[in-house]
Write a protein that holds these residues in place. Structure first.
Motif, PDB file in Angstrom:
ATOM      1  N   GLU A  53      21.287 -22.314   6.372  1.00  0.00           N
ATOM      2  CA  GLU A  53      20.134 -22.575   7.243  1.00  0.00           C
ATOM      3  C   GLU A  53      19.076 -21.471   7.159  1.00  0.00           C
ATOM      4  OE1 GLU A  53      23.607 -21.171   9.909  1.00  0.00           O
ATOM      5  OE2 GLU A  53      23.360 -22.587   8.266  1.00  0.00           O
ATOM      6  N   TRP A  54      19.456 -20.291   6.701  1.00  0.00           N
ATOM      7  CA  TRP A  54      18.486 -19.205   6.544  1.00  0.00           C
ATOM      8  C   TRP A  54      17.502 -19.474   5.411  1.00  0.00           C
ATOM      9  CZ3 TRP A  54      22.326 -14.485   6.705  1.00  0.00           C
ATOM     10  CH2 TRP A  54      22.892 -14.405   7.977  1.00  0.00           C
ATOM     11  N   LEU A  55      17.808 -20.435   4.538  1.00  0.00           N
ATOM     12  CA  LEU A  55      16.904 -20.778   3.449  1.00  0.00           C
ATOM     13  C   LEU A  55      15.608 -21.416   3.959  1.00  0.00           C
ATOM     14  CD1 LEU A  55      19.444 -22.367   0.933  1.00  0.00           C
ATOM     15  CD2 LEU A  55      18.379 -20.105   0.743  1.00  0.00           C
ATOM     16  N   GLN A  56      15.699 -22.072   5.106  1.00  0.00           N
ATOM     17  CA  GLN A  56      14.540 -22.779   5.636  1.00  0.00           C
ATOM     18  C   GLN A  56      13.395 -21.810   5.930  1.00  0.00           C
ATOM     19  OE1 GLN A  56      15.562 -25.714   8.689  1.00  0.00           O
ATOM     20  NE2 GLN A  56      17.673 -25.592   7.954  1.00  0.00           N
ATOM     21  N   ASN A  57      12.259 -22.073   5.322  1.00  0.00           N
ATOM     22  CA  ASN A  57      11.028 -21.287   5.525  1.00  0.00           C
ATOM     23  C   ASN A  57      11.165 -19.830   5.120  1.00  0.00           C
ATOM     24  OD1 ASN A  57       9.690 -23.577   6.709  1.00  0.00           O
ATOM     25  ND2 ASN A  57      10.870 -23.179   8.562  1.00  0.00           N
ATOM     26  N   SER A  58      12.051 -19.512   4.179  1.00  0.00           N
ATOM     27  CA  SER A  58      12.191 -18.116   3.770  1.00  0.00           C
ATOM     28  C   SER A  58      12.096 -17.917   2.258  1.00  0.00           C
ATOM     29  CB  SER A  58      13.512 -17.539   4.291  1.00  0.00           C
ATOM     30  OG  SER A  58      14.605 -18.244   3.756  1.00  0.00           O
ATOM     31  N   LYS A  59      11.616 -18.925   1.534  1.00  0.00           N
ATOM     32  CA  LYS A  59      11.380 -18.770   0.096  1.00  0.00           C
ATOM     33  C   LYS A  59      10.217 -17.800  -0.068  1.00  0.00           C
ATOM     34  CE  LYS A  59      11.379 -20.363  -4.312  1.00  0.00           C
ATOM     35  NZ  LYS A  59      12.309 -19.900  -5.289  1.00  0.00           N
ATOM     36  N   ARG A  60      10.452 -16.731  -0.820  1.00  0.00           N
ATOM     37  CA  ARG A  60       9.409 -15.713  -0.980  1.00  0.00           C
ATOM     38  C   ARG A  60       8.276 -16.257  -1.838  1.00  0.00           C
ATOM     39  NH1 ARG A  60       7.774 -11.711  -4.375  1.00  0.00           N
ATOM     40  NH2 ARG A  60       9.440 -12.113  -5.857  1.00  0.00           N
ATOM     41  N   GLU A  61       7.084 -16.066  -1.337  1.00  0.00           N
ATOM     42  CA  GLU A  61       5.866 -16.406  -2.064  1.00  0.00           C
ATOM     43  C   GLU A  61       5.018 -15.154  -2.146  1.00  0.00           C
ATOM     44  OE1 GLU A  61       4.146 -19.617   0.122  1.00  0.00           O
ATOM     45  OE2 GLU A  61       5.846 -20.954  -0.261  1.00  0.00           O
ATOM     46  N   LYS A  62       3.990 -15.196  -2.945  1.00  0.00           N
ATOM     47  CA  LYS A  62       3.106 -14.039  -3.077  1.00  0.00           C
ATOM     48  C   LYS A  62       2.575 -13.642  -1.696  1.00  0.00           C
ATOM     49  CE  LYS A  62      -0.986 -12.412  -5.408  1.00  0.00           C
ATOM     50  NZ  LYS A  62      -1.006 -11.766  -6.662  1.00  0.00           N
ATOM     51  N   GLY A  63       2.796 -12.400  -1.320  1.00  0.00           N
ATOM     52  CA  GLY A  63       2.299 -11.878  -0.053  1.00  0.00           C
ATOM     53  C   GLY A  63       3.191 -12.117   1.155  1.00  0.00           C
ATOM     54  N   SER A  64       4.288 -12.871   0.988  1.00  0.00           N
ATOM     55  CA  SER A  64       5.159 -13.194   2.132  1.00  0.00           C
ATOM     56  C   SER A  64       5.672 -11.950   2.841  1.00  0.00           C
ATOM     57  CB  SER A  64       6.388 -14.001   1.680  1.00  0.00           C
ATOM     58  OG  SER A  64       6.040 -15.231   1.135  1.00  0.00           O
ATOM     59  N   ILE A  65       6.156 -11.006   2.062  1.00  0.00           N
ATOM     60  CA  ILE A  65       6.758  -9.814   2.659  1.00  0.00           C
ATOM     61  C   ILE A  65       5.704  -8.945   3.327  1.00  0.00           C
ATOM     62  CG2 ILE A  65       7.971  -7.654   2.122  1.00  0.00           C
ATOM     63  CD1 ILE A  65       9.644  -9.264   0.122  1.00  0.00           C
ATOM     64  N   ASP A  66       4.570  -8.773   2.681  1.00  0.00           N
ATOM     65  CA  ASP A  66       3.489  -7.967   3.284  1.00  0.00           C
ATOM     66  C   ASP A  66       3.017  -8.582   4.604  1.00  0.00           C
ATOM     67  OD1 ASP A  66       3.557  -6.128   1.171  1.00  0.00           O
ATOM     68  OD2 ASP A  66       2.181  -7.347  -0.013  1.00  0.00           O
ATOM     69  N   ARG A  67       2.880  -9.921   4.635  1.00  0.00           N
ATOM     70  CA  ARG A  67       2.480 -10.587   5.885  1.00  0.00           C
ATOM     71  C   ARG A  67       3.546 -10.415   6.961  1.00  0.00           C
ATOM     72  NH1 ARG A  67       0.726 -14.261   2.119  1.00  0.00           N
ATOM     73  NH2 ARG A  67       2.515 -15.648   2.415  1.00  0.00           N
ATOM     74  N   PHE A  68       4.815 -10.547   6.581  1.00  0.00           N
ATOM     75  CA  PHE A  68       5.909 -10.389   7.532  1.00  0.00           C
ATOM     76  C   PHE A  68       5.900  -8.990   8.146  1.00  0.00           C
ATOM     77  CE2 PHE A  68      10.186  -8.850   8.416  1.00  0.00           C
ATOM     78  CZ  PHE A  68      10.646  -9.793   9.319  1.00  0.00           C
ATOM     79  N   ILE A  69       5.777  -7.970   7.310  1.00  0.00           N
ATOM     80  CA  ILE A  69       5.791  -6.589   7.804  1.00  0.00           C
ATOM     81  C   ILE A  69       4.576  -6.316   8.686  1.00  0.00           C
ATOM     82  CG2 ILE A  69       5.614  -4.166   7.094  1.00  0.00           C
ATOM     83  CD1 ILE A  69       7.456  -4.889   4.704  1.00  0.00           C
ATOM     84  N   ALA A  70       3.407  -6.814   8.304  1.00  0.00           N
ATOM     85  CA  ALA A  70       2.213  -6.625   9.131  1.00  0.00           C
ATOM     86  C   ALA A  70       2.384  -7.292  10.496  1.00  0.00           C
ATOM     87  CB  ALA A  70       0.985  -7.198   8.407  1.00  0.00           C
TER      88      ALA A  70
END
Length: 125
Positions: A101-118
């Protein structure tokens, strides 16, 4: 039942090590395989690998001592939390075992991690 992605390379199913990271990272890049861990008095602890969630779930429901399926994922970049509320982007490959279930909405895309951290920095202030 939720649709989870199939493994990226069916020829590698069952070749990954049993001991991998558990959880973490917030994002994944690829699904490597699904695993059903089985606990048996005779055979001890072992897992059976599958290409897709549906097959893993079917096996887990009919096998005595089987747990619910897990998913083995590849992370090329991920989020580390070295201390509570402090998030750091790590650019290094690792393999981890997750709950599907952790797969849902967690596929990394360009900028995903930077947006998450911000976003986390805004929340934590």
């Amino acid at each position: 039942m939720t649709k989870f992605p199939d493994a990226i390379d069916s020829s590698k199913i069952g070749t990954y090590p049993a001991g991998v990271w558990s959880g973490g990272g917030h994002f994944y890049d690829e699904v490597l395989e699904y695993r059903v861990w089985v606990y048996s008095d005779d055979d001890g602890e072992y897992f059976c690998p599958f290409e897709n969630y549906k097959s893993a779930l079917r096996f887990s429901k009919k096998t005595i001592g089987a747990k619910d399926p897990d998913v083995l994922i590849l992370q090329r970049e991920y989020v580390d939390e070295p201390q509570e509320g402090v998030f750091v982007k790590i650019t290094s490959e690792r393999v981890a075992e997750w709950r599907p279930e952790w797969l849902q909405n967690s596929k990394r895309e360009k900028g995903s991690i930077d947006r998450f951290i911000a976003e986390q920095n805004r929340k934590n202030g």
